[in-house]
Design a protein around this motif. Structure first.
Motif, mmCIF file in Angstrom:
data_model
loop_
_atom_site.group_PDB
_atom_site.id
_atom_site.type_symbol
_atom_site.label_atom_id
_atom_site.label_comp_id
_atom_site.label_asym_id
_atom_site.label_seq_id
_atom_site.Cartn_x
_atom_site.Cartn_y
_atom_site.Cartn_z
ATOM 1 N N ALA A 42 19.360 13.357 6.688
ATOM 2 C CA ALA A 42 19.271 12.609 5.429
ATOM 3 C C ALA A 42 20.532 12.753 4.588
ATOM 4 N N ASN A 43 21.233 13.886 4.737
ATOM 5 C CA ASN A 43 22.434 14.153 3.936
ATOM 6 C C ASN A 43 23.585 14.537 4.864
ATOM 7 N N PRO A 44 24.160 13.569 5.566
ATOM 8 C CA PRO A 44 25.189 13.887 6.572
ATOM 9 C C PRO A 44 26.463 14.456 5.985
ATOM 10 N N ASN A 45 26.670 14.284 4.681
ATOM 11 C CA ASN A 45 27.902 14.775 4.047
ATOM 12 C C ASN A 45 27.648 15.940 3.100
#
Length: 346
Positions: A42-45
């Motif tokens: 959901a939060n690749p970065n």
């Protein structure tokens, strides 16, 4: 030193400063590992904290140099952390070199990091009375005190001229004889209390009406006492003159760009004296962008030759007349600059 380091990275990326010596002592197999904290599907970065853990390795290396956001990190282990602060999702180039003596190998990697936008400083003006003395001080007097553009007001610290009332900072310019001046007003600053370098700065304000009024929400470099103006730099987030109703100016002043030679943009915004509007900038090492009500109207290309890469403090004031304010309406009696809040985001 930064320029020299960057030059070495690009010119000597092959990794050996002395091709005539034994190559077996030169580091090899340089790897830059970057673990962005909080990454997930959901939060690749990352989770928005901006924290990245680095592990730089190379065979036959005894030390490392890593360049991140213009900062050189020296390490004997290659293990360290760095927190990125520019809000939003941004891509950064990481330059790394592994050394053994005067021999080295260099490489780069790009990483994309998400940083959640959070308020790091603000004044909501929620306490009635004088402005918060832990955040603001007064600059009083006339232009003879070291500022002024042939303005007509005397700046005071009286509640008649500056007060926080019902959740709003009010700076009121008045026609009245005071200490030899025909008008009074106020000028408050965060100098020696708070300053900021880079980020998003937002102010919600309603501007005074009347020919001759000249309200401003602006900033000066912290080093003004040592280098003077305009070397310290000036960022005018919002200026308005009553003689040119509804025209908002955003301007940068610095050497060779003082006075009327500032680098400026403007936009017409209906109703600035009758309702509150948002005045903001986004500021980093590459640009300063000016907005009204989140609409971009001026972009300044920043670089390391300008003074806009140092901490700046805030100034709120309402001048009367002067070189920019112009002629004062004979019927002018008083008008008020109202500021709902000022917020600084990372």
């Amino acid at each position: 030193m930064l320029f020299i380091f960057i030059s070495i990275l690009f010119i000597n990326c092959s990794g050996d400063s002395d091709s005539g010596e034994n190559q077996s002592d030169t580091p090899s197999n340089l790897v830059i590992n970057a673990d962005i904290v909080g990454t997930s599907v959901a939060n690749p970065n990352g989770d928005g904290s901006g924290l990245v853990n680095f592990n730089v390795t190379a065979d036959n290396a005894t030390s490392y140099k890593v360049l991140i956001e213009g900062q050189t990190i020296n390490s004997t282990t290659g293990v360290f952390s760095h927190t990125f602060t520019q809000s939003g999702t941004n891509t950064y180039t990481i330059h790394a070199s592994a050394y053994k003596g005067n021999k080295f190998i260099s490489s780069t990697v790009n990483i994309t990091v998400y940083v959640v936008s959070t308020v790091v400083w603000s004044d909501e003006f929620n306490t009635n009375g004088a402005p918060d003395s832990s955040k603001w001080s007064y600059e009083t007097g006339t232009g003879n005190n070291g500022w002024g553009n042939n303005e007509l007001q005397y700046y005071t610290n009286r509640p008649e001229n500056v007060v926080v009332d019902n959740g709003v900072l009010k700076i009121t310019a008045k026609r009245e004889t005071y200490n030899g001046s025909a008008f009074t007003s106020a000028r408050i600053v965060t100098k020696d209390r708070y300053s900021v370098k880079y980020g998003k700065i937002e102010m919600r304000a309603k501007l005074p009406a009347g020919g001759g009024t000249w309200p401003a929400l602006w900033m000066l470099g912290n080093n003004i006492n040592s280098v003077g103006w305009p070397a310290c730099g000036e960022i005018d987030i919002m200026e308005h003159v009553g003689n040119d109703l509804n025209k908002i100016h955003g301007t940068l002043h610095y050497p060779n760009h003082s006075g009327g030679n500032g680098v400026s943009g403007s936009v017409v915004v209906p109703g600035v004296t009758t309702s509150f509007h948002l005045y903001s900038i986004e500021w980093d090492a590459s640009f300063i962008k000016f907005y009204v009500d989140n609409q971009l109207y001026h972009t300044f290309n920043n670089n390391n030759e300008t003074p806009f890469n140092n901490p700046f403090f805030f100034i709120f004031n309402c001048a009367i007349g002067g070189n920019f304010g112009g002629a004062v309406d004979p019927n002018f009696t008083s008008a008020t600059l109202e500021v709902d809040y000022v917020r600084v985001y990372n």
